[in-house]
Design a protein around this motif. Structure first.
Motif, PDB file in Angstrom:
ATOM      1  N   PHE A   1     -29.487   3.620 -47.435  1.00 16.78           N
ATOM      2  CA  PHE A   1     -29.925   2.858 -48.611  1.00 16.78           C
ATOM      3  C   PHE A   1     -30.197   1.401 -48.242  1.00 16.78           C
ATOM      4  N   ILE A   2     -29.391   0.837 -47.346  1.00 13.72           N
ATOM      5  CA  ILE A   2     -29.629  -0.537 -46.888  1.00 13.72           C
ATOM      6  C   ILE A   2     -30.928  -0.603 -46.101  1.00 13.72           C
ATOM      7  N   ALA A   3     -31.133   0.324 -45.176  1.00 11.51           N
ATOM      8  CA  ALA A   3     -32.356   0.328 -44.355  1.00 11.51           C
ATOM      9  C   ALA A   3     -33.606   0.507 -45.220  1.00 11.51           C
ATOM     10  N   LEU A   4     -33.513   1.315 -46.259  1.00 12.36           N
ATOM     11  CA  LEU A   4     -34.662   1.513 -47.147  1.00 12.36           C
ATOM     12  C   LEU A   4     -34.972   0.273 -47.989  1.00 12.36           C
ATOM     13  N   ALA A   5     -33.986  -0.602 -48.155  1.00 14.47           N
ATOM     14  CA  ALA A   5     -34.194  -1.819 -48.949  1.00 14.47           C
ATOM     15  C   ALA A   5     -34.808  -2.956 -48.131  1.00 14.47           C
TER      16      ALA A   5
ATOM     17  N   ALA B   1     -25.313  -2.002 -52.678  1.00 17.04           N
ATOM     18  CA  ALA B   1     -24.951  -2.898 -51.566  1.00 17.04           C
ATOM     19  C   ALA B   1     -25.733  -4.185 -51.731  1.00 17.04           C
ATOM     20  N   GLU B   2     -25.062  -5.284 -51.448  1.00 16.13           N
ATOM     21  CA  GLU B   2     -25.703  -6.595 -51.602  1.00 16.13           C
ATOM     22  C   GLU B   2     -25.164  -7.534 -50.541  1.00 16.13           C
ATOM     23  N   GLY B   3     -26.068  -8.293 -49.944  1.00 17.96           N
ATOM     24  CA  GLY B   3     -25.671  -9.246 -48.918  1.00 17.96           C
ATOM     25  C   GLY B   3     -26.810  -9.522 -47.967  1.00 17.96           C
ATOM     26  N   THR B   4     -26.467  -9.695 -46.699  1.00 18.63           N
ATOM     27  CA  THR B   4     -27.448 -10.046 -45.674  1.00 18.63           C
ATOM     28  C   THR B   4     -27.354  -9.061 -44.518  1.00 18.63           C
TER      29      THR B   4
ATOM     30  N   ASP C   1     -29.753  -0.006 -53.896  1.00 16.41           N
ATOM     31  CA  ASP C   1     -29.147   0.914 -54.842  1.00 16.41           C
ATOM     32  C   ASP C   1     -29.611   2.329 -54.522  1.00 16.41           C
ATOM     33  N   GLY C   2     -28.759   3.284 -54.796  1.00 18.97           N
ATOM     34  CA  GLY C   2     -29.136   4.674 -54.573  1.00 18.97           C
ATOM     35  C   GLY C   2     -28.171   5.609 -55.267  1.00 18.97           C
ATOM     36  N   MET C   3     -28.549   6.883 -55.298  1.00 17.83           N
ATOM     37  CA  MET C   3     -27.741   7.884 -55.976  1.00 17.83           C
ATOM     38  C   MET C   3     -27.836   9.199 -55.231  1.00 17.83           C
ATOM     39  N   LEU C   4     -26.714   9.896 -55.132  1.00 19.06           N
ATOM     40  CA  LEU C   4     -26.650  11.223 -54.538  1.00 19.06           C
ATOM     41  C   LEU C   4     -25.788  12.123 -55.408  1.00 19.06           C
ATOM     42  N   ILE C   5     -26.084  13.394 -55.349  1.00 14.40           N
ATOM     43  CA  ILE C   5     -25.212  14.395 -55.946  1.00 14.40           C
ATOM     44  C   ILE C   5     -24.523  15.114 -54.789  1.00 14.40           C
TER      45      ILE C   5
END
Length: 172
Positions: free
Chosen positions: A115-119, A50-53, A72-76
């Motif tokens: 993932f956004i909140a963690l960034a 995800a990228e943006g504001t 960025d993130g990854m899940l199985i």
């Protein structure tokens, strides 16, 4: 879905964040992609970007501010018996999500949000001069160590004066 997988694109705006009703991110304008790739029979790897504001509150003045985000993130994701997993069997946890094999649907909206909140950086404040001037003035009254009186005319507790002396000793 073929062996190479599939990519999904999402435009995340204020309505996305409002629908989730989460407190950290109040709104935003982000582009997100989720790449789904089969790993084994019944399990898939999901790559998130995800990228943006994002709109978050400023740590200093508490007004909303735009925070640039690259996440960025990854899940199985694995199909299986959800109840067996919840009672302590079948998976070691981590970044593995088990989906009921009868349902077969994965809602990725909360994972994208996380993932956004963690960034978001730990400290997020406006650029110099963009904070709410009234709030900065009020905070300045509380943070100025040299003043012996608050704005309401009450004398400062003398213990604070002693702590101020320690600050000057530590600087030297």
């Amino acid at each position: 879905m073929d062996e190479s997988g599939e990519t999904f694109h999402f435009d995340l705006d204020n309505s996305f964040f409002e629908a989730l009703d989460a407190s950290e991110v109040r709104g935003g304008d982000l582009k997100a992609t989720v790449e789904v790739r089969p790993v084994t029979h019944g399990s898939f790897e999901l790559q998130f970007h995800a990228e943006g504001t994002a709109v978050v509150s400023c740590d200093l003045c508490l007004d909303d501010m735009d925070q640039p985000i690259i996440a960025d993130g990854m899940l199985i994701v694995r199909f299986g018996d959800v109840e067996a997993v919840q009672t302590g069997g079948d998976t070691d946890g981590g970044d593995i999500v088990v989906v009921d094999e009868n349902e077969g649907i994965v809602d990725v909206s909360w994972f994208i949000y996380e993932f956004i909140a963690l960034a978001i950086p730990i400290k997020h404040v406006h650029e110099d001069g963009e904070c709410n001037p009234e709030m900065v003035k009020v905070l300045g009254g509380y943070m100025s160590g040299g003043s012996q009186e608050h704005n309401d005319g009450q004398a400062t507790d003398p213990r604070w004066s002693e702590l101020e002396k320690l600050k000057t000793i530590i600087k030297d």
